[in-house]
Motif scaffolding. Structure first.
Motif, short mmCIF file in Angstrom:
data_model
loop_
_atom_site.label_atom_id
_atom_site.label_comp_id
_atom_site.label_asym_id
_atom_site.label_seq_id
_atom_site.Cartn_x
_atom_site.Cartn_y
_atom_site.Cartn_z
N MET A 77 -52.29 11.91 8.07
CA MET A 77 -50.97 11.65 7.55
C MET A 77 -49.97 12.69 8.04
SD MET A 77 -49.57 9.36 6.05
CE MET A 77 -49.43 8.43 4.61
N ALA A 78 -50.44 13.84 8.47
CA ALA A 78 -49.54 14.90 8.94
C ALA A 78 -48.70 14.43 10.13
CB ALA A 78 -50.34 16.15 9.30
N ILE A 79 -49.26 13.59 10.98
CA ILE A 79 -48.52 13.08 12.14
C ILE A 79 -47.34 12.23 11.67
CG2 ILE A 79 -48.64 11.70 14.25
CD1 ILE A 79 -50.35 14.17 14.48
N ALA A 80 -47.56 11.36 10.71
CA ALA A 80 -46.49 10.51 10.18
C ALA A 80 -45.41 11.37 9.52
CB ALA A 80 -47.05 9.50 9.19
N ASP A 81 -45.83 12.40 8.79
CA ASP A 81 -44.85 13.32 8.18
C ASP A 81 -44.02 14.02 9.25
OD1 ASP A 81 -45.82 12.64 5.68
OD2 ASP A 81 -47.11 14.40 5.53
N PHE A 82 -44.68 14.47 10.31
CA PHE A 82 -44.00 15.13 11.42
C PHE A 82 -42.98 14.19 12.06
CE2 PHE A 82 -44.23 16.34 16.05
CZ PHE A 82 -43.43 17.46 15.95
N MET A 83 -43.37 12.95 12.26
CA MET A 83 -42.45 11.97 12.84
C MET A 83 -41.26 11.73 11.91
SD MET A 83 -43.39 10.92 15.88
CE MET A 83 -42.93 9.21 16.16
N GLY A 84 -41.49 11.78 10.59
CA GLY A 84 -40.39 11.65 9.64
C GLY A 84 -39.39 12.79 9.78
N GLN A 113 -51.02 18.67 19.37
CA GLN A 113 -52.21 19.40 19.81
C GLN A 113 -52.88 19.99 18.57
OE1 GLN A 113 -51.43 22.09 23.01
NE2 GLN A 113 -53.14 23.41 22.47
N PHE A 114 -54.19 19.96 18.54
CA PHE A 114 -54.94 20.56 17.45
C PHE A 114 -55.66 21.80 17.97
CE2 PHE A 114 -54.62 16.08 16.33
CZ PHE A 114 -54.13 16.18 15.04
N GLU A 115 -55.57 22.86 17.22
CA GLU A 115 -56.26 24.09 17.59
C GLU A 115 -57.18 24.50 16.46
OE1 GLU A 115 -53.83 27.19 19.13
OE2 GLU A 115 -52.63 25.82 20.32
N PRO A 123 -54.02 17.44 24.48
CA PRO A 123 -52.73 17.19 23.81
C PRO A 123 -52.16 15.82 24.17
CG PRO A 123 -52.77 19.36 24.82
CD PRO A 123 -54.00 18.64 25.30
N ILE A 124 -51.52 15.21 23.20
CA ILE A 124 -50.83 13.94 23.39
C ILE A 124 -49.35 14.25 23.59
CG2 ILE A 124 -50.26 11.70 22.33
CD1 ILE A 124 -53.25 12.02 22.66
N GLU A 125 -48.77 13.75 24.66
CA GLU A 125 -47.35 13.97 24.93
C GLU A 125 -46.65 12.62 25.01
OE1 GLU A 125 -47.13 16.41 28.43
OE2 GLU A 125 -47.89 18.16 27.37
N ASP A 144 -48.49 4.17 16.91
CA ASP A 144 -49.10 4.39 18.23
C ASP A 144 -49.51 5.85 18.42
OD1 ASP A 144 -48.74 1.70 18.80
OD2 ASP A 144 -46.95 2.04 20.04
N LEU A 145 -48.67 6.78 17.98
CA LEU A 145 -48.99 8.19 18.12
C LEU A 145 -50.20 8.56 17.26
CD1 LEU A 145 -48.45 10.96 19.31
CD2 LEU A 145 -46.72 11.31 17.53
N VAL A 146 -50.23 8.09 16.03
CA VAL A 146 -51.38 8.35 15.15
C VAL A 146 -52.65 7.79 15.79
CG1 VAL A 146 -52.43 7.80 12.91
CG2 VAL A 146 -50.03 8.48 13.03
N LEU A 147 -52.59 6.57 16.30
CA LEU A 147 -53.75 5.94 16.92
C LEU A 147 -54.21 6.73 18.15
CD1 LEU A 147 -55.78 3.63 16.87
CD2 LEU A 147 -54.15 2.29 18.21
N ASP A 148 -53.27 7.17 18.99
CA ASP A 148 -53.63 7.97 20.17
C ASP A 148 -54.35 9.26 19.77
OD1 ASP A 148 -52.52 6.10 21.86
OD2 ASP A 148 -50.70 7.25 22.27
N CYS A 149 -53.87 9.89 18.71
CA CYS A 149 -54.50 11.13 18.25
C CYS A 149 -55.92 10.88 17.75
CB CYS A 149 -53.66 11.78 17.15
SG CYS A 149 -52.08 12.43 17.72
N LEU A 150 -56.12 9.80 17.03
CA LEU A 150 -57.44 9.49 16.47
C LEU A 150 -58.43 8.98 17.51
CD1 LEU A 150 -56.42 7.72 13.14
CD2 LEU A 150 -57.24 10.07 13.45
#
Length: 107
Positions: free
Chosen positions: A1-8, A27-29, A60-62, A80-86
């Motif tokens: 859910m953090a990705i969706a929050d970031f996009m918000g 990117q996840f570290e 990393p996803i760009e 799409d971004l959430v799906l790419d990350c997963l």
């Protein structure tokens, strides 16, 4: 859910600053003493590792985000971004963000 929050946050910044496009890098570290495992939820909302792949690294996803896009188009970008990350972790279905409805095209 953090990705969706970031996009918000990106959407809100776009509204306030009047900027339309943003270059986004996700990117996840981690300490890498253990491989990264991305968890998901099942139909009953219980967490499980399922068919995830243990990752030694995360690429990393760009993407270019059109933050000023129409709501439906922006929501599609979020999904799409959430799906790419997963997908890197072997997860093919997004559970926490509902798949956008296909819009019918009119001629």
């Amino acid at each position: 859910m953090a990705i969706a929050d970031f996009m918000g946050l990106i959407r809100e910044a776009s509204d306030r600053l009047g900027l339309g496009e943003y270059e986004v890098r996700v990117q996840f570290e981690w300490n890498k003493t253990e491989r990264l495992q991305i968890w998901t939820t099942d139909g009953m909302n219980f967490s499980y590792a399922g068919s995830t792949i243990l990752l030694a690294q995360y690429t990393p996803i760009e993407v270019t985000v059109r933050a000023d896009a129409e709501s439906a188009d922006f929501y599609q970008q979020v999904y799409d971004l959430v799906l790419d990350c997963l997908n890197q972790g072997g997860i093919a279905h997004v559970q926490t963000v509902t798949r956008p409805r296909l819009r019918s095209s009119r001629l």
